[in-house]
Design a protein around this motif. Structure first.
Motif, PDB file in Angstrom:
ATOM      1  N   THR A   1       0.811  -1.212   0.000  1.00  0.00           N
ATOM      2  CA  THR A   1       0.000   0.000   0.000  1.00  0.00           C
ATOM      3  C   THR A   1       0.840   1.255   0.000  1.00  0.00           C
ATOM      4  O   THR A   1       2.043   1.204   0.175  1.00  0.00           O
ATOM      5  N   ILE A   2       0.210   2.367  -0.225  1.00  0.00           N
ATOM      6  CA  ILE A   2       0.943   3.616  -0.306  1.00  0.00           C
ATOM      7  C   ILE A   2       0.881   4.366   1.014  1.00  0.00           C
ATOM      8  O   ILE A   2       0.179   3.966   1.935  1.00  0.00           O
ATOM      9  N   VAL A   3       1.585   5.457   1.076  1.00  0.00           N
ATOM     10  CA  VAL A   3       1.811   6.102   2.365  1.00  0.00           C
ATOM     11  C   VAL A   3       0.598   6.843   2.899  1.00  0.00           C
ATOM     12  O   VAL A   3       0.471   7.022   4.095  1.00  0.00           O
TER      13      VAL A   3
ATOM     14  N   THR B   1      -1.328  -1.560  10.506  1.00  0.00           N
ATOM     15  CA  THR B   1      -0.719  -1.380  11.832  1.00  0.00           C
ATOM     16  C   THR B   1      -0.447   0.099  12.072  1.00  0.00           C
ATOM     17  O   THR B   1      -0.719   0.627  13.170  1.00  0.00           O
ATOM     18  N   GLY B   2       0.082   0.771  11.071  1.00  0.00           N
ATOM     19  CA  GLY B   2       0.306   2.205  11.193  1.00  0.00           C
ATOM     20  C   GLY B   2      -0.993   2.968  11.326  1.00  0.00           C
ATOM     21  O   GLY B   2      -1.125   3.867  12.179  1.00  0.00           O
TER      22      GLY B   2
ATOM     23  N   THR C   1       8.878  -0.699  11.465  1.00  0.00           N
ATOM     24  CA  THR C   1       9.667  -1.926  11.597  1.00  0.00           C
ATOM     25  C   THR C   1       9.248  -2.961  10.552  1.00  0.00           C
ATOM     26  O   THR C   1      10.091  -3.612   9.920  1.00  0.00           O
ATOM     27  N   LEU C   2       7.942  -3.101  10.375  1.00  0.00           N
ATOM     28  CA  LEU C   2       7.450  -4.098   9.424  1.00  0.00           C
ATOM     29  C   LEU C   2       7.871  -3.759   7.995  1.00  0.00           C
ATOM     30  O   LEU C   2       8.254  -4.645   7.220  1.00  0.00           O
ATOM     31  N   PHE C   3       7.808  -2.479   7.633  1.00  0.00           N
ATOM     32  CA  PHE C   3       8.227  -2.087   6.287  1.00  0.00           C
ATOM     33  C   PHE C   3       9.745  -2.189   6.140  1.00  0.00           C
ATOM     34  O   PHE C   3      10.252  -2.514   5.059  1.00  0.00           O
ATOM     35  N   ALA C   4      10.483  -1.936   7.203  1.00  0.00           N
ATOM     36  CA  ALA C   4      11.942  -2.083   7.152  1.00  0.00           C
ATOM     37  C   ALA C   4      12.327  -3.540   6.910  1.00  0.00           C
ATOM     38  O   ALA C   4      13.318  -3.831   6.223  1.00  0.00           O
ATOM     39  N   GLU C   5      11.563  -4.468   7.458  1.00  0.00           N
ATOM     40  CA  GLU C   5      11.832  -5.892   7.239  1.00  0.00           C
ATOM     41  C   GLU C   5      11.391  -6.334   5.836  1.00  0.00           C
ATOM     42  O   GLU C   5      12.001  -7.225   5.237  1.00  0.00           O
TER      43      GLU C   5
ATOM     44  N   ASN D   1       6.506   3.825   1.865  1.00  0.00           N
ATOM     45  CA  ASN D   1       5.833   3.574   3.134  1.00  0.00           C
ATOM     46  C   ASN D   1       6.807   3.613   4.303  1.00  0.00           C
ATOM     47  O   ASN D   1       6.484   4.135   5.375  1.00  0.00           O
ATOM     48  N   LEU D   2       7.992   3.058   4.106  1.00  0.00           N
ATOM     49  CA  LEU D   2       8.989   3.084   5.175  1.00  0.00           C
ATOM     50  C   LEU D   2       9.327   4.529   5.544  1.00  0.00           C
ATOM     51  O   LEU D   2       9.392   4.881   6.734  1.00  0.00           O
ATOM     52  N   ALA D   3       9.501   5.362   4.522  1.00  0.00           N
ATOM     53  CA  ALA D   3       9.812   6.767   4.790  1.00  0.00           C
ATOM     54  C   ALA D   3       8.653   7.461   5.504  1.00  0.00           C
ATOM     55  O   ALA D   3       8.857   8.233   6.460  1.00  0.00           O
ATOM     56  N   TYR D   4       7.446   7.163   5.066  1.00  0.00           N
ATOM     57  CA  TYR D   4       6.277   7.817   5.654  1.00  0.00           C
ATOM     58  C   TYR D   4       6.101   7.443   7.128  1.00  0.00           C
ATOM     59  O   TYR D   4       5.956   8.306   7.995  1.00  0.00           O
ATOM     60  N   TRP D   5       6.118   6.136   7.416  1.00  0.00           N
ATOM     61  CA  TRP D   5       5.869   5.731   8.797  1.00  0.00           C
ATOM     62  C   TRP D   5       7.052   6.051   9.696  1.00  0.00           C
ATOM     63  O   TRP D   5       6.872   6.267  10.909  1.00  0.00           O
TER      64      TRP D   5
END
Length: 688
Positions: free
Chosen positions: A34-36, A637-638, A648-652, A674-678
């Motif tokens: 999904t997107i941010v 989750t976010g 953490t989930l997007f980093a993994e 998404n990682l950048a956004y969260w």
């Protein structure tokens, strides 16, 4: 029930199912993370760079061929054309339409102007504009040529609709370009594009002489050649005439109506035919029987003139090479421009025979052979018209529309049916077997206009074309083709045949993907009771229709209703298909998605948490559906209020996406965004 992967929006476990042609198969597209922002309607592919980020090229020349050296009698028209396009430079877009009969030389005039002035523009681009689809395809090709060097992935994956809109935005922000729309059928086809342009030059060729003034365009009418110019053209083609020949050329030009197309074909015939003189050709021309002319063309004087010249050439060509005459008939079936010569290779046992026949036709000026890069969107698109010596280039065949009409009208009904069937067979052989493989898309794109011209809508070939358009995201092309396919199957198989119902379901799906989810919802609502009556309420295809109705209900804006429908559907899927069937897993994912969309992010997170182990066990930990479930779990989750856990989930997930799909794949880019956004959301809350 088989499951066919059919693309979806990021973050959406999709229940929109495209059914195959058989009665017992359905399709479900995997979802992709999904997107941010939570806007689940974002593009499935990496976006094209902002038009402002792409600099104007030093020189980008996209012309179909070199202009002919045999060009006379148009000095005044060229002067008027230049005066119009150069007037008010910098004051807005300047447009000019050149109108006239078929065969009068409109396209050649435009080509002569564009080539002569090519150094005055940073960009010159030619578009075959016979139809709205061709217009869109030509603009999309321009976008790909401009973007290819900076972002080859985005350029290769953009849909024609997206790319054409990008090209117009890019042009609207630049000056110093020339765009040629060749053979426009209706002013309304170009009006939406002209309305968005604010600078630059647009040159239009058209047979339509009305409807331009309300667009602020005063058409330049092209008439037949003045007689001295006709005589000069014939003389240039066959050699300078002596005094005694001038009178004969004058008479011959009159017989040919001073029409450039007919004059060129006559000059070519005299040149390549041993011992043929202008007087001899004139006698042949006058021997063409009126009863023959009555069946060769419908229309005005131009058609009759070309029909006479064509008949003289046809007799000679048939005597020399019967295959050449058959190739002309085939070419009358395809789109007129840029048919890859390799399509015709199967017309004879020996490909060399086909090449010799094409060369013969070109020597009589009945066709034009042009060399083009194999890839229609090369990285280095700034080739000049004579820069076509690349060993990867391929030859294409073009034929004048008026010549096509003459050939077609000369054929009997039986000959037309047989020729069109052979043309369709050759095209099918030229299309790659797998239309969903991205490496095959350039070939499909090049052949698309020809497929639309000759392929029966109910054929397997048309199914491949539709599958290509769908897989490449070109739903505006796929939907009308599927509509024609559905109509053909209703007529041949009946409205309730399983294949017809699958075609109906696919039409509903493509209607939604083309941007009308409310209509898709209505179409599936109409289909569902038919499925229930014919197949029963528990047949897999009935369940598929229910899933599609639920999905497009959500897409149409009623997430709560979609959630309710999936809640009611899921027990049936689990009981009939089994709890571990891929479609059941998809229904579970859709229930989670619409639950979140309906406002309960915590419940959506819980559902994805429960779904993920099943997906990992049944499909595998690196299956696209499993990875999408991980992406959706991270997203919700976010949204449920835990941005640190989402981070953490997007980093993994990100390194897995990079390893499996590559660093520039849409799913990878989405995960990175998404990682950048969260991460930013977590930092804003002081969560480290």
């Amino acid at each position: 029930m088989s499951v066919h992967d059919d693309a979806a929006s990021p973050g959406q476990p999709v229940g929109a199912r495209v059914e195959a042609s058989g009665p017992r198969s359905a399709a479900v597209r995997d979802n992709s993370g999904t997107i941010v922002t939570g806007d689940l309607h974002a593009a499935r592919r990496p976006p094209l760079p902002a038009p402002a980020q792409i600099e104007a090229p030093a020189r980008l020349l996209g012309l179909p061929r070199r202009p002919t050296p045999w060009f006379v009698g148009r000095d005044e028209a060229l002067t008027l054309l230049a005066a119009t396009l150069e007037a008010g430079a910098g004051a807005g877009v300047i447009s000019q339409a050149v109108v006239g009969l078929g065969g009068i030389g409109k396209s050649e005039l435009a080509l002569q102007y564009a080539f002569a002035r090519r150094l005055d523009y940073a960009l010159v681009w030619w578009i075959d504009a016979d139809s709205p689809a061709q217009l869109e395809a030509g603009l999309a090709a321009l976008a790909r040529a401009l973007v290819m060097g900076s972002d080859s992935v985005a350029a290769g994956q953009a849909s024609p609709e997206e790319a054409s809109a990008w090209a117009i935005t890019w042009l609207a922000g630049r000056t110093g370009w020339l765009l040629v729309f060749d053979n426009v059928e209706e002013p309304a086809h170009v009006e939406p594009y002209l309305a968005r342009l604010t600078s630059g030059h647009v040159l239009i060729t058209t047979r339509r002489d009305v409807g331009w003034r309300h667009l602020g365009i005063t058409p330049l009418r092209l008439e037949t050649l003045p007689r001295p110019a006709s005589i000069r053209l014939l003389g240039d083609l066959i050699g300078p005439p002596h005094a005694a020949q001038t009178a004969v050329l004058d008479e011959l030009a009159g017989e040919l109506g001073d029409l450039p197309l007919a004059l060129t074909q006559a000059g070519a015939y005299i040149t390549v035919t041993p011992r043929c003189t202008p007087a001899g050709y004139l006698r042949l021309l006058r021997q063409v029987l009126e009863r023959m002319l009555a069946t060769t063309a419908a229309g005005g004087d131009a058609e009759r003139v070309v029909a006479k010249a064509w008949e003289v050439s046809r007799v000679r060509v048939a005597e020399q090479n019967p295959l050449a005459e058959h190739l002309l008939r085939l070419l009358a079936c395809y789109a007129p421009d840029h048919l890859p010569a390799t399509v015709l290779a199967g017309a004879a046992d020996d490909e060399q025979e086909v090449n010799e026949a094409l060369a013969l036709l070109a020597s009589y000026s009945l066709i034009t052979l042009t060399t083009h890069p194999t890839d229609p969107t090369p990285t280095a698109a700034n080739h000049d018209a004579d820069d076509h010596e690349n060993s990867d280039d391929q030859e294409s065949v073009s034929i004048h529309r008026l010549t096509q009409a003459v050939i077609w009208h000369q054929l009997t009904t039986t000959q037309r049916d047989q020729t069109r069937a052979h043309a369709a067979e050759l095209l099918d052989l030229a299309l790659p077997a797998d239309p969903e493989t991205r490496a095959n898309w350039p070939r499909y794109l090049r052949l698309l206009p020809h497929a639309r011209a000759v392929t029966p809508p109910g054929s397997h070939t048309m199914k491949k074309v539709i599958d290509f358009a769908r897989a490449s995201g070109d739903y505006t092309t796929a939907r009308p083709l599927q509509q024609a396919r559905y109509t053909a199957q209703v007529e041949t198989l009946g409205p309730e045949h399983p294949t017809t119902l699958s075609a109906r379901a696919n039409l509903a799906y493509l209607t939604g993907e083309a941007g009308d989810p409310a209509a898709a919802r209505t179409l599936f609502a109409e289909l569902l009771p038919i499925r229930e009556r014919i197949l029963g309420p528990e047949h897999p295809n009935t369940l598929s229709a229910r899933a599609n109705l639920a999905y497009w209900t959500g897409e149409a804006g009623d997430a709560a209703a979609a959630r309710t429908m999936y809640t009611e559907l899921l027990p049936s899927s689990e009981r009939i298909l089994g709890p571990e069937h891929p479609n059941t897993l998809t229904d579970r994912a859709n229930l989670a998605r619409w639950t979140g969309q309906a406002g309960n992010a915590a419940a959506a997170r819980t559902m994805y948490t429960e779904l993920l182990p099943s997906s990992e066990r049944i499909l595998g930990p690196e299956h696209p559906t499993t990875l999408s479930a991980r992406a959706n779990l991270a997203y919700w989750t976010g949204e449920a209020g835990d941005p640190a856990a989402a981070r953490t989930l997007f980093a993994e997930l990100l390194p897995i996406r990079e390893r499996i799909s590559g660093p520039e794949h849409p799913t990878t880019l989405t995960a990175r965004a998404n990682l950048a956004y969260w991460s930013a959301q977590a930092e804003a809350r002081g969560l480290h």
